[in-house]
Design a protein around this motif. Structure first.
Motif, PDB file in Angstrom:
ATOM      1  N   TRP B 144       0.842  -1.213   0.000  1.00  0.00           N
ATOM      2  CA  TRP B 144       0.000   0.000   0.000  1.00  0.00           C
ATOM      3  C   TRP B 144       0.867   1.249   0.000  1.00  0.00           C
ATOM      4  CZ3 TRP B 144      -4.221  -1.684  -1.736  1.00  0.00           C
ATOM      5  CH2 TRP B 144      -4.705  -2.934  -1.361  1.00  0.00           C
ATOM      6  N   GLN B 145       2.018   1.184   0.686  1.00  0.00           N
ATOM      7  CA  GLN B 145       2.941   2.332   0.640  1.00  0.00           C
ATOM      8  C   GLN B 145       3.463   2.529  -0.776  1.00  0.00           C
ATOM      9  OE1 GLN B 145       5.652   1.011   3.733  1.00  0.00           O
ATOM     10  NE2 GLN B 145       4.916   2.590   5.151  1.00  0.00           N
ATOM     11  N   MET B 146       3.742   1.409  -1.455  1.00  0.00           N
ATOM     12  CA  MET B 146       4.209   1.516  -2.842  1.00  0.00           C
ATOM     13  C   MET B 146       3.127   2.139  -3.714  1.00  0.00           C
ATOM     14  SD  MET B 146       6.101  -2.214  -2.994  1.00  0.00           S
ATOM     15  CE  MET B 146       6.307  -2.276  -4.771  1.00  0.00           C
ATOM     16  N   LEU B 147       1.890   1.703  -3.501  1.00  0.00           N
ATOM     17  CA  LEU B 147       0.774   2.274  -4.271  1.00  0.00           C
ATOM     18  C   LEU B 147       0.630   3.770  -3.969  1.00  0.00           C
ATOM     19  CD1 LEU B 147      -1.775   1.987  -6.059  1.00  0.00           C
ATOM     20  CD2 LEU B 147      -3.043   1.416  -3.963  1.00  0.00           C
ATOM     21  N   CYS B 148       0.739   4.135  -2.697  1.00  0.00           N
ATOM     22  CA  CYS B 148       0.625   5.542  -2.309  1.00  0.00           C
ATOM     23  C   CYS B 148       1.653   6.390  -3.065  1.00  0.00           C
ATOM     24  CB  CYS B 148       0.814   5.711  -0.803  1.00  0.00           C
ATOM     25  SG  CYS B 148      -0.610   5.168   0.146  1.00  0.00           S
ATOM     26  N   GLU B 149       2.876   5.876  -3.152  1.00  0.00           N
ATOM     27  CA  GLU B 149       3.915   6.614  -3.883  1.00  0.00           C
ATOM     28  C   GLU B 149       3.575   6.743  -5.355  1.00  0.00           C
ATOM     29  OE1 GLU B 149       7.996   5.464  -3.500  1.00  0.00           O
ATOM     30  OE2 GLU B 149       7.903   5.599  -1.306  1.00  0.00           O
ATOM     31  N   GLN B 150       2.972   5.700  -5.902  1.00  0.00           N
ATOM     32  CA  GLN B 150       2.666   5.697  -7.334  1.00  0.00           C
ATOM     33  C   GLN B 150       1.525   6.644  -7.682  1.00  0.00           C
ATOM     34  OE1 GLN B 150       2.016   1.526  -7.456  1.00  0.00           O
ATOM     35  NE2 GLN B 150       4.112   1.017  -8.041  1.00  0.00           N
ATOM     36  N   VAL B 151       0.488   6.675  -6.849  1.00  0.00           N
ATOM     37  CA  VAL B 151      -0.709   7.454  -7.237  1.00  0.00           C
ATOM     38  C   VAL B 151      -0.914   8.694  -6.369  1.00  0.00           C
ATOM     39  CG1 VAL B 151      -1.824   5.365  -8.128  1.00  0.00           C
ATOM     40  CG2 VAL B 151      -2.370   6.169  -5.808  1.00  0.00           C
ATOM     41  N   GLY B 152      -0.094   8.875  -5.341  1.00  0.00           N
ATOM     42  CA  GLY B 152      -0.255  10.053  -4.486  1.00  0.00           C
ATOM     43  C   GLY B 152      -1.336   9.883  -3.434  1.00  0.00           C
ATOM     44  N   ALA B 153      -1.695   8.644  -3.139  1.00  0.00           N
ATOM     45  CA  ALA B 153      -2.672   8.398  -2.070  1.00  0.00           C
ATOM     46  C   ALA B 153      -1.961   8.412  -0.717  1.00  0.00           C
ATOM     47  CB  ALA B 153      -3.364   7.058  -2.292  1.00  0.00           C
ATOM     48  N   LYS B 154      -2.774   8.360   0.358  1.00  0.00           N
ATOM     49  CA  LYS B 154      -2.198   8.411   1.712  1.00  0.00           C
ATOM     50  C   LYS B 154      -2.590   7.178   2.496  1.00  0.00           C
ATOM     51  CE  LYS B 154      -1.622  13.047   3.606  1.00  0.00           C
ATOM     52  NZ  LYS B 154      -2.417  14.140   4.177  1.00  0.00           N
ATOM     53  N   LEU B 155      -1.650   6.698   3.313  1.00  0.00           N
ATOM     54  CA  LEU B 155      -1.923   5.541   4.162  1.00  0.00           C
ATOM     55  C   LEU B 155      -2.335   6.022   5.551  1.00  0.00           C
ATOM     56  CD1 LEU B 155      -1.712   2.406   3.964  1.00  0.00           C
ATOM     57  CD2 LEU B 155       0.522   2.611   5.051  1.00  0.00           C
ATOM     58  N   ARG B 156      -3.489   5.562   6.031  1.00  0.00           N
ATOM     59  CA  ARG B 156      -3.925   5.906   7.380  1.00  0.00           C
ATOM     60  C   ARG B 156      -3.944   4.626   8.218  1.00  0.00           C
ATOM     61  NH1 ARG B 156      -6.260  11.018   7.419  1.00  0.00           N
ATOM     62  NH2 ARG B 156      -5.696  10.835   9.617  1.00  0.00           N
ATOM     63  N   VAL B 157      -3.654   4.771   9.507  1.00  0.00           N
ATOM     64  CA  VAL B 157      -3.456   3.585  10.347  1.00  0.00           C
ATOM     65  C   VAL B 157      -4.417   3.595  11.543  1.00  0.00           C
ATOM     66  CG1 VAL B 157      -1.775   2.269  11.689  1.00  0.00           C
ATOM     67  CG2 VAL B 157      -1.024   3.566   9.688  1.00  0.00           C
ATOM     68  N   ILE B 158      -5.194   2.532  11.689  1.00  0.00           N
ATOM     69  CA  ILE B 158      -6.089   2.407  12.844  1.00  0.00           C
ATOM     70  C   ILE B 158      -5.247   2.001  14.051  1.00  0.00           C
ATOM     71  CG2 ILE B 158      -8.265   1.433  13.693  1.00  0.00           C
ATOM     72  CD1 ILE B 158      -8.486   0.017  10.897  1.00  0.00           C
ATOM     73  N   PRO B 159      -5.285   2.776  15.133  1.00  0.00           N
ATOM     74  CA  PRO B 159      -4.477   2.404  16.303  1.00  0.00           C
ATOM     75  C   PRO B 159      -5.028   1.164  17.009  1.00  0.00           C
ATOM     76  CG  PRO B 159      -5.691   4.445  16.709  1.00  0.00           C
ATOM     77  CD  PRO B 159      -6.023   4.018  15.320  1.00  0.00           C
ATOM     78  N   ILE B 160      -4.167   0.532  17.796  1.00  0.00           N
ATOM     79  CA  ILE B 160      -4.603  -0.595  18.630  1.00  0.00           C
ATOM     80  C   ILE B 160      -4.386  -0.235  20.094  1.00  0.00           C
ATOM     81  CG2 ILE B 160      -4.273  -2.404  16.904  1.00  0.00           C
ATOM     82  CD1 ILE B 160      -1.527  -2.990  18.103  1.00  0.00           C
ATOM     83  N   ASN B 161      -5.170  -0.857  20.964  1.00  0.00           N
ATOM     84  CA  ASN B 161      -5.035  -0.580  22.393  1.00  0.00           C
ATOM     85  C   ASN B 161      -3.960  -1.485  23.010  1.00  0.00           C
ATOM     86  OD1 ASN B 161      -6.147  -3.114  22.921  1.00  0.00           O
ATOM     87  ND2 ASN B 161      -8.211  -2.312  23.249  1.00  0.00           N
ATOM     88  N   HIS B 162      -3.819  -1.394  24.324  1.00  0.00           N
ATOM     89  CA  HIS B 162      -2.721  -2.084  24.980  1.00  0.00           C
ATOM     90  C   HIS B 162      -2.883  -3.605  24.974  1.00  0.00           C
ATOM     91  CE1 HIS B 162       1.075  -1.587  26.952  1.00  0.00           C
ATOM     92  NE2 HIS B 162       0.735  -2.502  27.843  1.00  0.00           N
ATOM     93  N   ASP B 163      -4.103  -4.073  24.752  1.00  0.00           N
ATOM     94  CA  ASP B 163      -4.306  -5.524  24.649  1.00  0.00           C
ATOM     95  C   ASP B 163      -4.018  -6.024  23.233  1.00  0.00           C
ATOM     96  OD1 ASP B 163      -5.085  -6.074  27.305  1.00  0.00           O
ATOM     97  OD2 ASP B 163      -7.043  -5.184  26.912  1.00  0.00           O
ATOM     98  N   GLY B 164      -3.851  -5.063  22.306  1.00  0.00           N
ATOM     99  CA  GLY B 164      -3.631  -5.459  20.925  1.00  0.00           C
ATOM    100  C   GLY B 164      -4.937  -5.612  20.156  1.00  0.00           C
ATOM    101  N   GLU B 165      -5.932  -4.795  20.529  1.00  0.00           N
ATOM    102  CA  GLU B 165      -7.218  -4.810  19.829  1.00  0.00           C
ATOM    103  C   GLU B 165      -7.394  -3.509  19.060  1.00  0.00           C
ATOM    104  OE1 GLU B 165      -9.406  -5.218  23.459  1.00  0.00           O
ATOM    105  OE2 GLU B 165      -9.870  -7.334  23.076  1.00  0.00           O
ATOM    106  N   ILE B 166      -8.102  -3.612  17.944  1.00  0.00           N
ATOM    107  CA  ILE B 166      -8.386  -2.420  17.145  1.00  0.00           C
ATOM    108  C   ILE B 166      -9.295  -1.469  17.925  1.00  0.00           C
ATOM    109  CG2 ILE B 166      -9.789  -1.703  15.162  1.00  0.00           C
ATOM    110  CD1 ILE B 166      -8.189  -3.397  13.501  1.00  0.00           C
TER     111      ILE B 166
END
Lengths: 150, 420
Positions: B144-166
């Motif tokens: 997805w980072q490679m795609l972002c570089e190719q088309v100018g899109a942005k990668l957004r990241v959903i954080p996880i909590n301390h238990d490792g859950e979305i």
């Protein structure tokens, strides 16, 4: 079991627990970062070199007992030595770790570092032990890219 | 996995999973390592193969080897039939609507790259956003980072909590008009978290956003129904589900695959070639350029047969028991900290010590015959999230036993002895 005892000798465990020269040299005139992409070990080696002599050497970073002990022993061994001796020791230690024929036990050519010779029985750990050495070599050569064990 | 209730050779009369019987199907499990019985807890990296899968590869090269989709001769017809039959088995395995939605690839990584490069380059543009989670494997980040570089899109990241859950509220906040694709793991390889993917898919679809699920770690543990999940793409590898390396599957919803351009050009993916213009083949062949991995594709079909012959209620109960037992046993070791404590988990137990690096743990466990993974598990952002350089990871399969976990616990005792 003896191979494991060979790997984790008292001296190595001690250097892991209380690494020597584990600090930053503020005005270091040589410095390099090393990175093992396989496991994420990171090390930064600092050197103060004057008139071709290593006046001071230190390291920082995170890694396993083998990588930390190897780095720690490297700093104690190289402090006060001429640059040329560091290059030579790098070669000899590297040969010992990778089990080059004729380097068994290291002998006089690696001095106290012979204690690391058990590593060659654990191929997956050779890069742990050699990371700091590659980094030191790259710092002395003034290479701009972080050293890698690959 | 839509268990087929044959005679369920892996189930005892009591309904309990007959692990001793099932272990006999996997020849490598009787191996010795450093003179000790192998305890294989690195299933998250790759699973072991049952004899029937090994035999299928052998049989193919001895009796059927031939190129497919082109020869008119007997062997080619036989190989083609076997390969296409495997496709049908994989369709059934994940309950896709049609065989044309099953694209054979090298593995999960190639499947995700295919979607990023084909769907992504065709339909995403500058300013668009792609959402992944903070617990992705590198192979669901880098394409997805490679795609972002190719088309100018942005990668957004959903954080996880301390238990490792979305953190679902954060996901909802990230979903905007700019979001054009969501790609998340079904089960985390480093933490074992089972992600609430149905909820994620419902929210994304509410905004018309397609969702890819990285199923690499899910297929060996969960029964997958892509229609019930309602995902748009599902990617998985054969070698993590007791099949061979070098073959995997991209499931794609037919209407999306139809409008996507080919990923690679070559033989098999065309219907007509002239120097002026090439007409592409129909699904799924449009995405299968070149001679595929025929032997391993057929053998993966055999792995599916094997899995469908097991009683999955018994398998699930056994695996839950393993994870619960291991979590409790390791939880009692004071110096040890478990990384990844989600409520819903499958098959993975990652752990660290305050004073012992994961590599040293891995080496000492290996001397006791116990194979675990030590490192960042190709999920460096997860390591950063938990502030550790690496973890040791025990990952289980249905052929593991409670006794093997006892061996692990004793071996950890040895680690603590060496490191005082």
């Amino acid at each position: 079991m003896s191979e494991l005892d060979d790997l984790y000798q008292e001296v190595i465990l001690d250097h892991n627990k209380s690494p020597r020269n584990f600090r930053v040299i503020g005005g270091a005139n040589r410095r390099a970062e090393g990175y093992n992409p396989l496991c994420g070990d990171e090390v930064t080696v600092f050197l103060q070199v004057e008139d071709g002599v290593i006046k001071d050497i230190s390291f920082q970073g995170s890694g396993c007992a083998i990588s930390k002990a190897s780095a720690s022993m490297m700093t104690t061994e190289l402090k006060g030595k001429p640059e040329s001796a560091a290059h030579e020791l790098f070669e000899n230690v590297h040969n010992m770790l990778t089990g080059e024929p004729g380097s068994e036990g290291g002998g006089a050519r690696v001095g106290k570092l012979a204690i690391l010779s058990g590593v060659c029985k654990f191929p997956a750990r050779v890069k742990c032990a050699s990371l700091a050495w590659h980094t030191m070599e790259s710092a002395l050569k003034g290479e701009p890219q972080p050293a890698k064990t690959e | 996995m839509n268990a087929v209730p044959q005679n369920n050779p892996g189930t005892l009369a009591s309904g309990q999973f007959d692990v001793a019987r099932v272990r006999e199907d996997f020849p490598i499990l009787s191996a010795k390592v450093h003179g000790k019985p192998l305890v294989y807890f690195d299933n998250g990296a790759t699973s072991q193969k049952p004899q029937c899968v090994i035999d299928a590869i052998d049989h193919y090269y001895r009796a059927e080897n031939s190129n497919i989709h082109r020869g008119v001769h007997h062997l080619s017809e036989q190989a083609t039939a076997a390969y296409e039959a495997a496709r049908g088995k994989l369709r059934g395995f994940i309950n896709a609507r049609s065989d044309k939605e099953i694209i054979f690839v090298r593995g999960t990584t190639e499947a995700i790259n295919l979607v990023a490069q084909s769907y992504g380059r065709a339909f995403l543009k500058a300013g668009d956003e792609i959402v992944v989670s903070a617990m992705e494997h590198h192979s669901n980040i880098v394409p997805w980072q490679m795609l972002c570089e190719q088309v100018g899109a942005k990668l957004r990241v959903i954080p996880i909590n301390h238990d490792g859950e979305i953190v679902m509220e954060e996901f909802e906040r990230l979903l905007t008009d700019k979001t054009k694709f969501v790609s998340v793991t079904h089960v985390s390889n480093a933490l074992g978290t089972v992600v609430p993917v149905k909820e994620i898919i419902a929210l994304a679809h509410g905004r018309g956003v397609p969702v890819l699920l990285d199923g690499a770690q899910a297929v060996p543990h969960l029964q997958i129904d892509v229609q019930d999940l309602d995902c748009d793409f599902y990617a998985f590898s054969g070698h993590k589900m007791f099949g061979p390396t070098g073959v995997g599957v991209l499931y794609g919803r037919a209407e999306l695959l139809e409008k996507m351009p080919p990923y690679q050009g070559g033989g098999d993916m065309i219907s007509l070639v002239t120097f002026e213009k090439t007409h592409y083949n129909v699904l799924p062949y449009k995405f299968e350029a070149g001679t595929p991995n025929i032997a391993d594709g057929i053998a993966l079909g055999v792995a599916v047969d094997y899995l469908r012959g097991l009683d999955w209620a018994a398998v699930t109960a056994h695996e839950d028991g393993l994870l619960r037992y291991a979590t409790e046993a390791l939880g009692q070791i004071a110096a040890l900290r478990i990384i990844g404590t989600a409520k819903e988990k499958a098959g993975v137990l990652s752990f660290v010590f305050d004073h012992v690096h994961a590599h040293d743990v891995g080496t000492i466990l290996d001397q006791e015959g116990v194979a675990v993974r030590a490192g960042h598990h190709c999920a460096m952002p997860v390591m950063q999230r938990f502030g550790v350089p690496a973890t040791a990871r025990a990952s289980f399969a249905f052929y593991n036993t409670i006794e093997e976990i006892d061996v692990l616990v004793r071996a950890i005792g040895r680690v603590l002895k060496v490191f005082g």
